[in-house]
Scaffold this motif. Structure first.
Motif, PDB file in Angstrom:
ATOM      1  N   ASN A 226     -17.624 -45.361  53.226  1.00  0.00           N
ATOM      2  CA  ASN A 226     -16.546 -46.334  53.003  1.00  0.00           C
ATOM      3  C   ASN A 226     -16.027 -46.275  51.574  1.00  0.00           C
ATOM      4  N   LEU A 227     -15.775 -45.045  51.116  1.00  0.00           N
ATOM      5  CA  LEU A 227     -15.280 -44.794  49.766  1.00  0.00           C
ATOM      6  C   LEU A 227     -13.775 -44.553  49.802  1.00  0.00           C
ATOM      7  N   GLY A 228     -13.054 -45.192  48.877  1.00  0.00           N
ATOM      8  CA  GLY A 228     -11.613 -45.028  48.851  1.00  0.00           C
ATOM      9  C   GLY A 228     -11.058 -45.182  47.457  1.00  0.00           C
ATOM     10  N   VAL A 229      -9.760 -45.389  47.387  1.00  0.00           N
ATOM     11  CA  VAL A 229      -9.059 -45.546  46.117  1.00  0.00           C
ATOM     12  C   VAL A 229      -7.946 -46.558  46.353  1.00  0.00           C
ATOM     13  N   VAL A 230      -7.511 -47.234  45.287  1.00  0.00           N
ATOM     14  CA  VAL A 230      -6.416 -48.200  45.383  1.00  0.00           C
ATOM     15  C   VAL A 230      -5.226 -47.661  44.599  1.00  0.00           C
ATOM     16  N   LEU A 231      -4.141 -47.373  45.314  1.00  0.00           N
ATOM     17  CA  LEU A 231      -2.927 -46.850  44.696  1.00  0.00           C
ATOM     18  C   LEU A 231      -1.824 -47.900  44.771  1.00  0.00           C
TER      19      LEU A 231
END
Length: 449
Positions: A226-231
């Motif tokens: 559940n790894l992501g990034v916020v753009l």
């Protein structure tokens, strides 16, 4: 600016029945903006020194005290629970956990340990952001995001934080808004470190993406999911006829640079036309790491941007124009259609069926407590219309799984100091008293249905 009635008919904020049973509604904050940076052994961050320099920040205000969330976190978490929210998106301060960017401060880690336990104890889902702009000054001294070392040190920091709280968070984002970390801070100069240098910008734009990729790569190897990034995205539109090339360049710098490098392992060619000669040596060798697969995408959206060609300006030679729509206290146009457009675009062009979460959406208004209450009808309408746009995006094919309002609390709004109020909870910055606004009550009513 004062609140004013909307011309639109009043209706419910939203209905839970319009969303899947597992759809997550939450509110978001960031460490430096609420915690109080003078507590808990936190080291100097580049925001401390940026705020202490000249007129970078309104009234030279900083985050030394902010909302004193460091001591009042239980009260703030109760506001989320009592509002009926499902989740809390928070960030960890790098400068608190590692005051020099490298050495662990146990007191700092312990704070986030008990915070996560407190989130869970209230039946809330913890959504973690590892970096929301509080770079340790010790790393800024060595070039900050212009220096490749910062990306390596960030991956070290990510491992330390996740080893302590990663077993209890639901989703983890590496970096919040790489565009702000790089372009807004190194080209436009409005955020720390306040540079206006194209070479510094190109290097920061690459190294912040590399930091994300290195962190995901290492955390994935350690077994985390559940790894992501916020753009952050703007819906970029032409100001008049014949502005397609200007839209393309602005979109490449604002939107595509960050999502394309992660989703496709490439930077937009139109952006490289202006940036490639300023990029660090060997940057192409990093693209495989930068595009390490993510598990979810966080989307921050606030407004649209109207652009035109500006041959009199340096590359990318575009000019932003004020639009005709109603505006928030920040001067940003209220344009909910842009959220729908961008969510559908992300699913169609970049992430397919990958889960998407609206990790920030909200508006600032000059709210006042009158008779013990804050009537913020304009914000209620703003939230209603943007959540409706998010629902339309789901109907348009976006696998949207959550919506987080920005922000839970009025807080330190970076270069605007304590002047701009985004919260659904009013904070009196003299007494630090919290007063839930009408928008908080509207959320509570909607979420109880």
């Amino acid at each position: 600016m004062s609140d004013s009635p909307s011309n639109k008919p009043q209706r419910a904020l939203f209905s839970r029945a319009d969303f899947p049973d597992d759809f997550v509604f939450g509110a978001a904050t960031a460490a430096y903006q609420i915690e109080g940076h003078k507590f808990g052994g936190a080291g100097s961050s580049h925001w401390d020194t940026f705020a202490a320099t000249g007129s970078n920040v309104v009234r030279n205000e900083d985050g030394a005290l902010a909302c004193d969330h460091f001591h009042r976190w239980e009260t703030d978490l109760d506001l989320l629970k009592d509002g009926g929210f499902d989740a809390y998106r928070f960030s960890v301060s790098w400068a608190r956990v590692m005051p020099d960017g490298i050495t662990v401060n146990e007191e700092g880690l312990a704070f986030y340990d008990k915070l996560v336990d407190g989130i869970l104890a209230r039946g809330l889902k913890p959504y973690l952001t590892l970096y929301h702009w509080d770079l340790p000054s010790a790393l800024a001294d060595r070039g900050g995001w212009m220096n490749r070392e910062t990306a390596e040190r960030f991956a070290d920091y990510a491992e330390v934080v996740m080893a302590r709280i990663g077993d209890r968070v639901v989703r983890t984002a590496t970096i919040n808004e790489p565009w702000c970390v790089s372009v807004l801070s190194h080209l436009i100069g409005e955020h720390a470190p306040g540079l206006r240098d194209i070479r510094a910008t190109a290097r920061a734009m690459h190294h912040v993406q590399l930091a994300h990729g290195l962190a995901v790569h290492r955390l994935r190897a350690a077994g985390y999911q559940n790894l992501g990034v916020v753009l952050n995205f703007a819906d970029i539109l032409p100001f008049g006829e014949g502005q397609e090339a200007a839209v393309d360049r602005a979109d490449a710098m604002t939107n595509r640079w960050f999502i394309e490098s992660i989703a496709k392992g490439t930077y937009p060619e139109v952006a490289l036309e202006g940036l490639e000669r300023h990029m660090p040596d060997g940057w192409r060798d990093d693209m495989a790491v930068i595009s390490t697969p993510i598990d979810w995408l966080g989307v921050n959206y606030y407004t649209r941007s109207l652009v035109s060609d500006a041959p009199d300006l340096p590359w990318p030679s575009t000019r932003n124009h004020e639009g005709p729509l109603p505006k928030t206290q920040m001067g940003w146009e209220i344009y909910p259609e842009g959220l729908r457009n961008l969510l559908v675009r992300m699913a169609r062009d970049y992430v397919g069926d990958l889960p998407i979460v609206v990790t920030e959406n909200g508006m600032a208004w000059a709210d006042e407590v009158i008779g013990g209450a804050v009537t913020d009808e304009t914000r209620v309408n703003y939230i209603r219309d943007h959540i409706a746009a998010a629902r339309e995006a789901m109907e348009g094919g976006a696998n949207l799984q959550g919506f987080f309002y920005w922000s839970l609390l009025d807080n330190y709004e970076w270069a605007f100091g304590y002047e701009k109020r985004f919260g659904i909870v009013h904070v009196d910055f003299e007494t630090l008293d919290r007063t839930p606004k009408g928008s908080w009550h509207a959320f509570r009513e909607a979420l109880s249905g």
